[in-house]
Design an enzyme around this catalytic site. Sequence first.
Site, mmCIF file in Angstrom:
data_model
loop_
_atom_site.group_PDB
_atom_site.id
_atom_site.type_symbol
_atom_site.label_atom_id
_atom_site.label_comp_id
_atom_site.label_asym_id
_atom_site.label_seq_id
_atom_site.Cartn_x
_atom_site.Cartn_y
_atom_site.Cartn_z
ATOM 1 N N SER A 39 -7.560 2.065 -2.231
ATOM 2 C CA SER A 39 -6.302 1.173 -2.711
ATOM 3 C C SER A 39 -6.768 -0.040 -3.171
ATOM 4 O O SER A 39 -7.671 -0.617 -2.683
ATOM 5 C CB SER A 39 -5.416 1.058 -1.210
ATOM 6 O OG SER A 39 -4.471 -0.020 -1.379
ATOM 7 N N GLU A 48 0.742 -1.140 -0.024
ATOM 8 C CA GLU A 48 -0.073 0.035 -0.003
ATOM 9 C C GLU A 48 0.911 1.389 -0.141
ATOM 10 O O GLU A 48 0.570 2.109 -0.582
ATOM 11 C CB GLU A 48 -1.077 -0.107 1.247
ATOM 12 C CG GLU A 48 -2.211 0.929 0.923
ATOM 13 C CD GLU A 48 -3.201 0.617 2.231
ATOM 14 O OE1 GLU A 48 -4.063 -0.265 1.973
ATOM 15 O OE2 GLU A 48 -3.071 0.985 3.270
ATOM 16 N N CYS A 91 -10.413 -1.532 14.600
ATOM 17 C CA CYS A 91 -10.763 -2.841 14.812
ATOM 18 C C CYS A 91 -10.882 -2.957 16.328
ATOM 19 O O CYS A 91 -11.495 -4.333 16.761
ATOM 20 C CB CYS A 91 -9.507 -3.769 14.306
ATOM 21 S SG CYS A 91 -9.403 -3.516 12.396
ATOM 22 N N GLU A 100 -16.547 -10.698 3.849
ATOM 23 C CA GLU A 100 -15.205 -10.467 3.043
ATOM 24 C C GLU A 100 -14.697 -11.713 2.215
ATOM 25 O O GLU A 100 -14.362 -11.920 1.211
ATOM 26 C CB GLU A 100 -14.076 -9.813 3.728
ATOM 27 C CG GLU A 100 -12.921 -9.378 2.894
ATOM 28 C CD GLU A 100 -11.673 -8.659 3.588
ATOM 29 O OE1 GLU A 100 -11.293 -7.985 3.158
ATOM 30 O OE2 GLU A 100 -11.285 -9.039 4.604
ATOM 31 N N CYS A 155 -8.284 -1.898 4.130
ATOM 32 C CA CYS A 155 -8.287 -3.023 5.163
ATOM 33 C C CYS A 155 -9.543 -3.631 5.885
ATOM 34 O O CYS A 155 -9.849 -4.633 6.347
ATOM 35 C CB CYS A 155 -7.323 -2.806 6.180
ATOM 36 S SG CYS A 155 -6.076 -1.725 5.859
ATOM 37 N N LYS A 215 -15.657 -9.539 8.076
ATOM 38 C CA LYS A 215 -14.453 -10.265 7.843
ATOM 39 C C LYS A 215 -15.213 -11.513 7.217
ATOM 40 O O LYS A 215 -14.649 -12.422 6.285
ATOM 41 C CB LYS A 215 -13.518 -10.476 8.801
ATOM 42 C CG LYS A 215 -12.577 -9.331 9.033
ATOM 43 C CD LYS A 215 -11.565 -9.150 7.796
ATOM 44 C CE LYS A 215 -10.794 -7.910 8.063
ATOM 45 N NZ LYS A 215 -10.090 -7.544 6.883
ATOM 46 N N GLU A 223 -14.464 -12.789 -5.661
ATOM 47 C CA GLU A 223 -13.200 -12.804 -6.366
ATOM 48 C C GLU A 223 -12.027 -12.998 -5.543
ATOM 49 O O GLU A 223 -11.018 -13.215 -5.896
ATOM 50 C CB GLU A 223 -13.161 -11.454 -7.027
ATOM 51 C CG GLU A 223 -12.901 -10.223 -5.706
ATOM 52 C CD GLU A 223 -14.277 -9.415 -5.331
ATOM 53 O OE1 GLU A 223 -15.209 -10.342 -5.372
ATOM 54 O OE2 GLU A 223 -14.271 -8.622 -4.292
ATOM 55 N N GLU A 262 1.953 1.582 -3.465
ATOM 56 C CA GLU A 262 0.988 2.069 -4.301
ATOM 57 C C GLU A 262 0.746 3.556 -4.110
ATOM 58 O O GLU A 262 0.369 4.417 -4.905
ATOM 59 C CB GLU A 262 -0.361 1.275 -3.925
ATOM 60 C CG GLU A 262 -1.623 1.691 -4.906
ATOM 61 C CD GLU A 262 -2.860 1.075 -4.367
ATOM 62 O OE1 GLU A 262 -2.877 0.277 -3.583
ATOM 63 O OE2 GLU A 262 -4.015 1.569 -4.952
#
Lengths: 431, 573, 159
Positions: free
Chosen positions: B320, B280, B504, B362, B300, B359, B367, B283
């Site tokens: 990102s 990241e 988190c 996710e 994230c 999560k 994908e 990036e």
Amino acid sequence: MANILSKFYVKTKPLSIKEYKENGGFEGLEKALHKMKPQEILDEVISSNLKGRGGATFPTGLKWQFTANESNETKYIICNADEGEPGTFKDKVLLEGCPFLLIEGMIIAAYAVGGTKGYIYIRGEYPKSKEMLRNAIGVLKDEGYLGDKILDTDFSFDIEVRSGYGAYICGEETALIESIEGNPGRARTKPPYPPNKGLWGKPTLVNNVETLANIPIILSMGAEKFKEYGTASSSGTKLISVSGSVVNKGVFEVEFGVTLKDIVYETCGGLTENSKFKFLQLGGSAGACLPENLLDTKLDFDDLRSRNISLGSGAILVADDTTCLLGFIKATAEFFEHESCGKCTPCREGNKHVTKLLDKIVNGVATVEDLEILKDVALTMKEMSLCGLGQAAPTALLTTLNYFEGEYNEHIKGYCRTGVCFMKGGEVVNE
Amino acid sequence: MNKVTINIDGRDITVKDGATILEAAKELNIQIPTLCYHPDQSIKGSCRVCTVEVEGIENLQASCCTLVRDGMKVRTNTKRVRDARKKVLELIIASHNDNCLACVRSENCELQALSKELSMKETRLEKIVSNVSIQDDNPSIVRDSSKCIKCGRCIEVCHDVQGVGAIYNLNRSFNMEIGTPLGKDLSEISCVYCGQCINVCPVGAIYEKTDIDRVWKALEDEGKHVVVQVAPAVRVSIGEEFGMPPGSILTKKMVAVLRALGFNKVFDTDFTADLTILEEGNEFLHRLNGGGTLPMFTSCSPGWVRYIENFYPELLDHVSSCKSPQQMFGALAKTYYAEKENVDPKDIVVVSIMPCTAKKAEAARDEMIDSGYQDVDIVLTTRELGRMIKESGIDMISLPEEEFDEPLGISTGAAVIFGASGGVMEAALRTVYEVVTGEELENIDFVNLRGIEGFKEAVVKVGDLDVKVAVVNSLMSAKKVLDMVKEGKADYHFVEVMCCPGGCIGGGGQPIPGTNEIKRKRVEGIYNADKKLALRKSHENPAVKVLYEEFLEKPLGEKSHHLLHTHYVDRSN
Amino acid sequence: MCIVLEDKTMEIIDNVGNTPDKLLEVLIAVQESSEENYISEEQLVSVSKGLGVTLSKAYGVATFYSMLSLKQRGKYVIQLCNSAPCYVNKAFEIIRAFEENLGIKVGEVTDDGLFSLEFVSCIGACHMAPAVKINDEVFGNLDRFKVKSILEEIIRRER
């Protein structure tokens, strides 16, 4: 009978400014805008001893003063035309009979407290009233009574009509405010009260239709003259809505101080042919049910308070002896069960238990313990609900348990004296 | 501010004007029971449990929303008050599905506790429990309206803190319920699965969809190689499930218990958190130098990703392309690790322990199969891990400490702080500064980016450039930045977004309760854990260096691109 | 969704206002524009988008106000007052008369879609109790015979 209010809807056509003025319309407004300072108006209203006509009987002048005391560039004036109390139809008469009167009251209120925008909140069950008010506002805008620079002063004020749509709770002022904001109408906790923080958090004055309709009259005749009507504790007149088993039903303007007996037997011509008085419910479904021996009660705030009775909206429902008390109480309880907003525990859950227990009673399957539970739940609702709806919902139940307990016990034993109830699973008793 | 003196149960107390009776009583150590009240939320006044007697007022008053007045006399402990509280509680219980034995919140239930506190006995009221079915047609969250006590806390957090508004008060009176529009499941509406509703629910009406049994099954399957990764926030909160104070750092005991439960390897999501910083960070520099879309948002937090996909798809270019550390881990476990250890990736089961309910969703995204398999197989929340440990009968607290397995268990302090709001940004700055300037960063503690406040910003000098960064947590705060970007008013280069309030450590899978007070202690635990480590910069992680040498070659390289980066979907319709 | 319906909904929003506080007003207008006196799911979704309020809230408001309906109703919605004043004037007999004449129970719609029967709280026509409201018109002082003739009149008009 008095006619300081009723002359307007009796003698004038609803949208005729000419007839309205011929009967004294806009005298109050002209005087207020051209000859009085806002504080002088507040003082006049305070001195008139006018109390809210919606049911809570809060001193109107004080409410105005609280709103005026707030320093805020934006303040709202709301006319509460959500006349949902069953048996009440006196605001409808004002809305449809003389819309100018309450609008005039609103304009004066706005000028006195610094109001910048007005709303009239009308229940959905009154589509004709809504149309009438929208038309009336249109007429008054054209004539310079609403909008910018009213009557060539620097004062500007405009009014928007908003609709209720089948929610009795929206007659509660904070629920009404929620509704105007586009939310479900659930009551807020108080404080803050609307004069401090109301619509969109701004100072807001909420007054009932009849309260506002009294304002132009007070200003034009003066507080002293106004106080000549009524009694020391309760000045002016009251529009009462009478329904049930009387000869003349309808809306009547009476002076404070008359007894319930006078209303039933003089104003309304007594009970209909062949029927016998059973009880009278004062103030709508949220009101107390009174037996015959309390008909000497006066329409007077002090007298009512001493008997722990509320005038409410001024509705009077007369029931004769063909009315099954329990059927009546059940219909009342079902109304509140339907109308509870569901926010606070006692009202949301309590109304459900009350209707279930009453259902058992009218079906003749209730026990003595059920009656005890019923009393308990009703008391919890009265003492612990968040807003007036839940607190007043069990009033009819609690007062009839007090005055007519025998009829409850009869039903528990499986007997309905009017023969209306189907007892013990469908078997008709006493017919 | 003016002071007023009131008398509660015969004792005078002077408090500030505008205080409630409940607050005044607290100062006298008088405990008034509450139910809908939550210390971090607005006053609701709806349950009516906190009732008291006020002299001169006929009806009882709810102490949470009744303000003190000078000279007021209050009684909190009369028979009338005690009876009234019981009666209102009786009404609540009459419509509550009180199958406590099978309830996920048993022994951590505010209604149960209140019932005990008030010595409730058998109710005389008829039981009227709503017959609605359980709503769970999604990977993350289960809603059971038969348990709901209608306090409205979940609505407040969903609308006012997260700005999602998936649920609302429906109908009215006894039929009033908290639910989704048109009876749809959470998967059919804009829910982001953040699970904040779970954290504020006083009872068992909302909870995570549990996957514990799937983990047990994998662990007992001889043919499976089960590896587990643990997110940074879990180590400072898992102790709360066993009565330890919030913020206790239990990293090594947690490793020991996971090994004892039977996982073949115990790894650390911190490893891929360090990796995330390298990907990241690069990036970001690439966007900065190559004129890419700025500000760049971190990626994230899956609740956040789903939020921007649902509500601001037009701004997805700002996010990102890095996968979250959880997903990077899964992709590497079934490629790099599988090759290195010579295990067939089809036999590897990747389990994550996450502070998060989003999560779960996710990991289930279509994908997320870049390894050729589903990259992460099963996700458990911190709470589920607690339950699993309890089921196993292992006493975690008394186990001797153990270390993570290598190589995917090696990490730095920069990765630990991912668990708190501001941590990802701080970790990124520690690395970006040194990569850009080639100099060592002296003071690596970016204290003004830390803490649970929703919106923080800073300007950091990196070489010649003033890098303007913002750190936001909770989606309402994210919405503010998004609106600024839309209006062209956001001149930030880099924005860290965490979906959950506090980051988190405040995730929807964390131990309950998780009030702001508790969150602050967890945050403290996170930064203490960072401070204790020798390596505190991601680019110094030796295992990550080896990973690049042996496998990935370089940040943003071809393999990275394939395994560690992803794309997003417009879900606005 | 049907483009025409969506356009119609958007036109209503343009007329009434597109701020969140207009939610109830818009829903009323949408329902009033419907032949079947209700708000369809698609329209509810359009309203929520058009006003920028969450669908959950739009649904919450639509289910809170009892005069709003998310179910198809009759062209003529017969609202039977069952509040106390009408009860005292034996409204239950009138309710039975409507049910018997239409062959449906309260809460139902006739097969031809012409009538639906529902309860309503006080409509402020207590001086002519028992009373009902059919769409915007109030009928009072009812007995079984009047009920029959009111219905016959509407059916004749519809033929």
